[in-house]
Structure formats: structure tokens, C-alpha cells
Design an enzyme around this catalytic site. Structure first.
Site, PDB file in Angstrom:
ATOM      1  N   GLU A   1       0.816  -1.207   0.000  1.00  0.00           N
ATOM      2  CA  GLU A   1       0.000   0.000   0.000  1.00  0.00           C
ATOM      3  C   GLU A   1       0.850   1.257   0.000  1.00  0.00           C
ATOM      4  O   GLU A   1       0.556   2.219  -0.719  1.00  0.00           O
ATOM      5  CB  GLU A   1      -0.957  -0.011   1.198  1.00  0.00           C
ATOM      6  CG  GLU A   1      -2.155  -0.932   1.058  1.00  0.00           C
ATOM      7  CD  GLU A   1      -1.825  -2.391   1.252  1.00  0.00           C
ATOM      8  OE1 GLU A   1      -2.704  -3.244   0.999  1.00  0.00           O
ATOM      9  OE2 GLU A   1      -0.679  -2.702   1.662  1.00  0.00           O
TER      10      GLU A   1
ATOM     11  N   HIS B   1     -10.438  -6.374   8.868  1.00  0.00           N
ATOM     12  CA  HIS B   1     -11.087  -6.032   7.605  1.00  0.00           C
ATOM     13  C   HIS B   1     -12.385  -5.251   7.817  1.00  0.00           C
ATOM     14  O   HIS B   1     -13.133  -5.050   6.858  1.00  0.00           O
ATOM     15  CB  HIS B   1     -11.442  -7.297   6.812  1.00  0.00           C
ATOM     16  CG  HIS B   1     -10.277  -8.119   6.381  1.00  0.00           C
ATOM     17  ND1 HIS B   1      -9.620  -8.960   7.242  1.00  0.00           N
ATOM     18  CD2 HIS B   1      -9.648  -8.226   5.188  1.00  0.00           C
ATOM     19  CE1 HIS B   1      -8.639  -9.573   6.602  1.00  0.00           C
ATOM     20  NE2 HIS B   1      -8.623  -9.141   5.359  1.00  0.00           N
TER      21      HIS B   1
END
Length: 326
Positions: A59, A128
């Protein structure tokens, strides 16, 4: 036309790429796999690998590449799989994208759009499932969007791409399968103003993103009890459209803020503070808040549901605000 939130997002990406050759999409699994939530399904075949770019699982690396592309004149749309994973790119988002305009004395804009999924309710585990958009709304230099409707899913992206500064779009995972009607000519929408999506004079319910359908359901049930509520969809968390909230509170004299984030230091705390600072003498009751319990989001379904805002908790807060049993 009949469509879904997911398909509206895909249509927004396709439209932006057709209208501006500088626009491209990059992120993990956005190409051959079609996106972790199938938003970009089919776009690789339509636009090719130069504009639908699969990235390594880094990321920080691919957000940094997107910032560089934006500085170089492109209009990148960077997809991060979930908001939790965006924490790996905090340095790029907060220390670079959000600050370069100011640190360069206004010489360098960073016109990047970063999309990510947020929210719980799907048994995906704590890493998540969190709602961290309120964190990002704390950062000057960023615009924070939370599309809750098909029209906003279709229309916010193009408007965001016209912004010369970084825009983060938070898409609640529970909304992707939501289906409904969308005008055939649906297009760009305003991203500066909140929307009053239901009108009533007894109470103001303020929310955004994935909790909007639940709050509307609660408002309908409250109406059957004689409590008619304004429902405000914030749409943009930074900059916050305080006037729309304050105008509603001036009429209803009561407010409940519903936020899937944790209560402490949340966007709901900011909204409640602004109401108390700027509309204190309009209030007939304390501002109520309905937030997630302050635990990592559980995996077990019954525990996950117990930790999140619910129709019942919203209704109980509303009843307390209007002085009935709750």
C-alpha cells in the site's frame, strides 16, 4: 435503469476514463481479478493494462506511485482493498498527499483520488471491518467522501477528480449489492453539501455511508410512534456541511448522531460538539450518539451485530431525545 451500488461505481470509473485519458486505476487485484469487490470487473479488457494497473501488495508503494503520478499531471484513482490496509500507507496519505501543497507554498497540487472499502457487518474479522474514515476527516488537506446512495456512487468520482487536492472515497462494504433505480443520465454530483433525505420536525438523525439505510428504517418505525425525523446524509465528512445540520436542529430541537466508528474521538463527537457550540440554545435535550462498541469488531456473527449500531439502538436514542421511554 435498474443497477447496484457496485455497478454504479464501475460506471463512474468507466465514464471518467472515457472522458479524460489522464485517468487510470491502480491497486491490488483491480485488473485481471476484477477487483476484490468486483467494482472494476471488465475494465481491464476495455481499457488495457496501462490504465487498469495491478500493483504489488504494498500500500505504501502504490499509493506513493499514485502521488507521483498526480504530481506529474495524471489523474490516478488508487484503490485500497479495505480501510484497515490503508494504515500501511498513512505516511504517504498524511505526510505527503495532504501536506505537499502547503509545504511547497502552493506550488504543487496532488490531484489523487483514493478509494477504499470501509465498515463491518460481513463477518470479515477485525482487520477487515473497522470504520476509520473519521480518522482521516481529522486531517487538513484531505477531502473525505462517503457515498451512501446509487446516485452518489455514480456521481462523486468525476467531481472528486476535478478537485486539485487529495480526495478519499469510503465505500461501505454492505452497500455493494444494494440495488435500485438510477436515472439513465445520472452523472457528476455536488460534493460540498449534505442531503436531507427524509423530512420531519420532531428529531434530527445525522448519519452517512453504510448506516444510512438502517437510519431510514429506524425513522420509518419512529414515524409509526408519532416521531417524525429529519434524516441527514452527511455525504462529505471533510469539509463538514455544518449549516445543513444546524438548520435542521433549529427546527427539530433534538439530534441523534449515528456513526459506525468508535465513540471516543469520532466524527460523531465532532458533530455533537459543533451542535453544542453553535446551536446550544436550540436544543431541548442533550445530543445523543449511537456508535460501535469500543472493541475490535468481532468475527462471530452475533457478537459483531451486538457491537454495531442497530435500528433498535437508534430508536432507543431517539426516544430518549424526545423524552419518551428508551
Amino acid at each position: 435503469m435498474k443497477t447496484t451500488y457496485r455497478e454504479a461505481m464501475r460506471a463512474a470509473l468507466r465514464d471518467a476514463m472515457q472522458r479524460d485519458e489522464r485517468v487510470f486505476l491502480m491497486g491490488e487485484d483491480v485488473g485481471r481479478y476484477g477487483g476484490s469487490f468486483a467494482v472494476s470487473l471488465g475494465l481491464l479488457e476495455e481499457f488495457g493494462p496501462e490504465r487498469i494497473r495491478d500493483t504489488p501488495l504494498s500500500e505504501s508503494g502504490f499509493v506513493g506511485a499514485g502521488i507521483g503520478a498526480a504530481l506529474g499531471g495524471m489523474r490516478p484513482v488508487v484503490e485500497i482493498m479495505t480501510v484497515n490496509f490503508s494504515l500501511l500507507a498513512l505516511d504517504q496519505i498524511i505526510n505527503n498527499a495532504a501536506t505537499l501543497l502547503h509545504m511547497s507554498g502552493g506550488q504543487f497540487n496532488v490531484p489523487i483520488v483514493i478509494r477504499m472499502t470501509t465498515g463491518a457487518g460481513r463477518q470479515l474479522g477485525a482487520q477487515h471491518s473497522h470504520s476509520l474514515e473519521g480518522w482521516y476527516a481529522h486531517i487538513p488537506g484531505l477531502r473525505i467522501l462517503a457515498p451512501a446512495t446509487l446516485a452518489d456512487a455514480r456521481g462523486m468520482l468525476w467531481t472528486a477528480l476535478q478537485d486539485p487536492d487529495p480526495v478519499l472515497i469510503f465505500e461501505h462494504g454492505s452497500l455493494y449489492n444494494v440495488a435500485g433505480e438510477l436515472d439513465d443520465d445520472a452523472g457528476a454530483v455536488d460534493i460540498d453539501k449534505a442531503a436531507v433525505v427524509r423530512h420531519g420536525d420532531g428529531l434530527t438523525l445525522v448519519t452517512y455511508g453504510g448506516t444510512l439505510p438502517m437510519v431510514l428504517e429506524a425513522a420509518d418505525l419512529l414515524a409509526a410512534e408519532g416521531i417524525e425525523a429529519d434524516v441527514i446524509d452527511l455525504r462529505t465528512l471533510r469539509p463538514l456541511d455544518a449549516p445543513t445540520i444546524l438548520d435542521s436542529v433549529a427546527r427539530t430541537h433534538r439530534a441523534v448522531v449515528v456513526d459506525e466508528g468508535w465513540r471516543s474521538g469520532s466524527i460523531s463527537a465532532e458533530i455533537a460538539a459543533r451542535i453544542c457550540e453553535q446551536a446550544f440554545f436550540d436544543l431541548d435535550a442533550p445530543v445523543e450518539r449511537v456508535c460501535s462498541l469500543e472493541v475490535p469488531v468481532p468475527y462471530a456473527k452475533h457478537l459483531e451485530q451486538a457491537a454495531l449500531p442497530s435500528v433498535e439502538r437508534v430508536m432507543a436514542a431517539a426516544r430518549r431525545a424526545v423524552g419518551t421511554n428508551g
